[in-house]
Design an enzyme around this catalytic site. Structure first.
Site, PDB file in Angstrom:
ATOM      1  CB  SER A   1      -8.889   5.412  -9.326  1.00 48.29           C
ATOM      2  OG  SER A   1      -8.281   6.372  -8.221  1.00 48.29           O
TER       3      SER A   1
ATOM      4  CG  ASN B   1       0.356   6.933  -5.923  1.00 47.75           C
ATOM      5  OD1 ASN B   1       0.033   7.752  -6.774  1.00 47.75           O
ATOM      6  ND2 ASN B   1      -0.609   6.396  -5.082  1.00 47.75           N
TER       7      ASN B   1
ATOM      8  CE  LYS C   1      -3.265   3.018   0.747  1.00 48.86           C
ATOM      9  NZ  LYS C   1      -4.120   3.486  -0.169  1.00 48.86           N
TER      10      LYS C   1
ATOM     11  CG  LEU D   1      -1.826   7.882   1.563  1.00 53.83           C
ATOM     12  CD1 LEU D   1      -1.182   6.808   0.731  1.00 53.83           C
ATOM     13  CD2 LEU D   1      -1.142   9.130   1.091  1.00 53.83           C
TER      14      LEU D   1
ATOM     15  N   GLY E   1     -12.079  -0.347 -12.135  1.00 56.56           N
ATOM     16  CA  GLY E   1     -12.891  -1.543 -12.465  1.00 56.56           C
ATOM     17  C   GLY E   1     -13.275  -1.430 -14.000  1.00 56.56           C
TER      18      GLY E   1
ATOM     19  CB  CYS F   1      -2.754   9.835  -3.882  1.00 61.79           C
ATOM     20  SG  CYS F   1      -4.271   9.479  -3.033  1.00 61.79           S
TER      21      CYS F   1
ATOM     22  CE  LYS G   1      -1.488   3.120  -9.823  1.00 60.61           C
ATOM     23  NZ  LYS G   1      -1.938   2.485  -8.488  1.00 60.61           N
TER      24      LYS G   1
ATOM     25  CG  ASN H   1     -10.326   4.299  -3.557  1.00 58.25           C
ATOM     26  OD1 ASN H   1      -9.663   5.059  -2.824  1.00 58.25           O
ATOM     27  ND2 ASN H   1     -10.016   4.303  -4.752  1.00 58.25           N
ATOM     28  CB  SER H   2     -12.801   8.792  -1.181  1.00 59.07           C
ATOM     29  OG  SER H   2     -11.775   9.987  -0.795  1.00 59.07           O
TER      30      SER H   2
HETATM   31  C1  LIG Z   1      -2.471   6.498  -2.264  1.00 57.67           C
HETATM   32  C2  LIG Z   1      -3.828   6.830  -2.533  1.00 57.67           C
HETATM   33  C3  LIG Z   1      -4.470   6.636  -3.279  1.00 57.67           C
HETATM   34  C4  LIG Z   1      -5.970   5.984  -2.960  1.00 57.67           C
HETATM   35  C5  LIG Z   1      -6.444   6.335  -1.335  1.00 57.67           C
HETATM   36  O1  LIG Z   1      -5.643   6.030  -0.537  1.00 57.67           O
HETATM   37  O2  LIG Z   1      -7.519   6.956  -1.161  1.00 57.67           O
HETATM   38  N1  LIG Z   1      -6.986   5.558  -3.617  1.00 57.67           N
HETATM   39  C6  LIG Z   1      -6.733   5.456  -5.184  1.00 57.67           C
HETATM   40  O3  LIG Z   1      -7.604   5.213  -5.784  1.00 57.67           O
HETATM   41  N2  LIG Z   1      -5.360   5.734  -5.419  1.00 57.67           N
HETATM   42  C7  LIG Z   1      -4.546   6.198  -4.717  1.00 57.67           C
HETATM   43  O4  LIG Z   1      -3.372   6.295  -5.220  1.00 57.67           O
END
Ligand SMILES: C=Cc1c(C(=O)O)[nH]c(=O)[nH]c1=O
Length: 308
Positions: free
Chosen positions: A193, A126, A44, A72, A218, A129, A163, A68-69
């Protein structure tokens, strides 16, 4: 027939791995991924200090994907560094270490500690995010991305990739590729996402953070994911591998990511829905497709998408 794949000087038993963030936050989750049929796995995205993340509900499975939210949530850098160092000692899967510091200084501190450690795996930085309130997705700011990568590569000398968020404009693909080609990146992962979407169920949003806005994954995102994999495969230096991520539900989706040029393929939403059995199914389904088409290994067709 084999599904082996390479990134930089690493060879993976097969081209499948989890997407960062999915079933990879805790020790138990990571151990399940380490011992499942996927060829590699990734932690993660972490910050220097542990984080609770956003209030729940913050992840919802949808008919055609997920939203998703998370915000992190993670156990903090020290936990993941300890895990990957131990994993390195076992060294059976070349684990990827994902970082998502809340500032450049935080990313540099984490990279410095990894640089000075015995870690031998690959780092996925990353830059995308979408769910940290008040924080923009770095990789949508081209000048900022260049500054970040200059700083990163002035210090970090081990294999590293980034990423990326999805891009939707041909000029943006070219501008980003021009920046990325200036740096000794070993891979880019496309896509994160699709940020800040809104899903409504009977007059109500479905997740609590940010008024219901969250990253979409998805089936919804597969066409965009494939386009990003294909464009960066064509625009980036040959020594920068592409890791495909987005919309993988079956063997055909994996095949399409590989056809667009991906070397590894990450599974997110479908892993969330199905658990690690998904890797066994995807391997069987991909092998069946390759068998039917007479392909013996991934290099027989990787990147060979036909144009009209
Ligand atoms: C690292 C946080 C990320 C998260 C998150 O932890 O909310 N959700 C994502 O779809 N992509 C991310 O890069």
């Amino acid at each position: 027939m084999n599904l082996e794949s390479k990134i930089y000087d690493r060879t993976f038993a097969n081209c499948l791995m989890n997407a960062s963030g999915v079933k990879c936050m805790t020790f138990d989750e990571l151990e399940v991924l380490r011992t499942a049929e996927n060829g590699s796995f990734i932690t993660k995205s972490c910050t220097l200090q542990p984080r609770e993340g956003n209030p729940s509900p913050r992840y919802i499975d949808l008919k055609l994907g997920s939203i998703n939210s998370m915000g992190l949530p993670n156990l903090g850098f020290d936990f993941y560094l300890d895990y990957v160092l131990n994993e390195n000692n076992r060294n059976n899967k070349n684990v990827f270490f994902s970082l998502a510091g809340l500032s450049l200084e935080e990313n540099m501190e984490m990279l410095k500690q990894i640089q000075n450690s015995d870690f031998k795996g690959l780092v996925e930085l990353n830059l995308s995010c979408p769910n940290i309130p008040g924080k923009p997705q770095t990789a949508y700011d081209f000048d900022r991305t260049k500054v970040v990568l200059e700083e990163v590569f002035s210090l970090y000398k081990k294999p590293l990739g980034v990423k990326l968020p999805p891009y939707f404009d041909m000029v943006h693909f070219e501008m980003m590729a021009e920046i990325l080609n200036k740096f000794p990146l070993k891979f880019v992962t496309c896509i994160n996402s699709i940020g800040n979407a809104l899903f409504i169920d009977n007059e109500t949003v479905v997740i609590k953070p940010k008024g219901g806005f969250g990253g979409i994954g998805g089936a919804y995102v597969k066409p965009t994911a494939l386009a990003n994999v294909r464009m960066f495969y064509k625009l980036l230096r040959n020594d920068i591998a592409i890791i495909g991520c987005g919309g993988v539900e079956n063997g055909r989706d994996v095949f399409e990511h590989l056809l667009c040029g991906a070397s590894m393929v990450q599974v997110g939403t479908q892993l969330m829905k199905e658990g690690t059995d998904v890797f066994h199914r995807l391997i069987l389904e991909l092998k069946e497709i390759m068998q039917t088409k007479g392909y013996k290994n991934i290099e027989d067709f990787r990147g060979s998408l036909k144009e009209l």
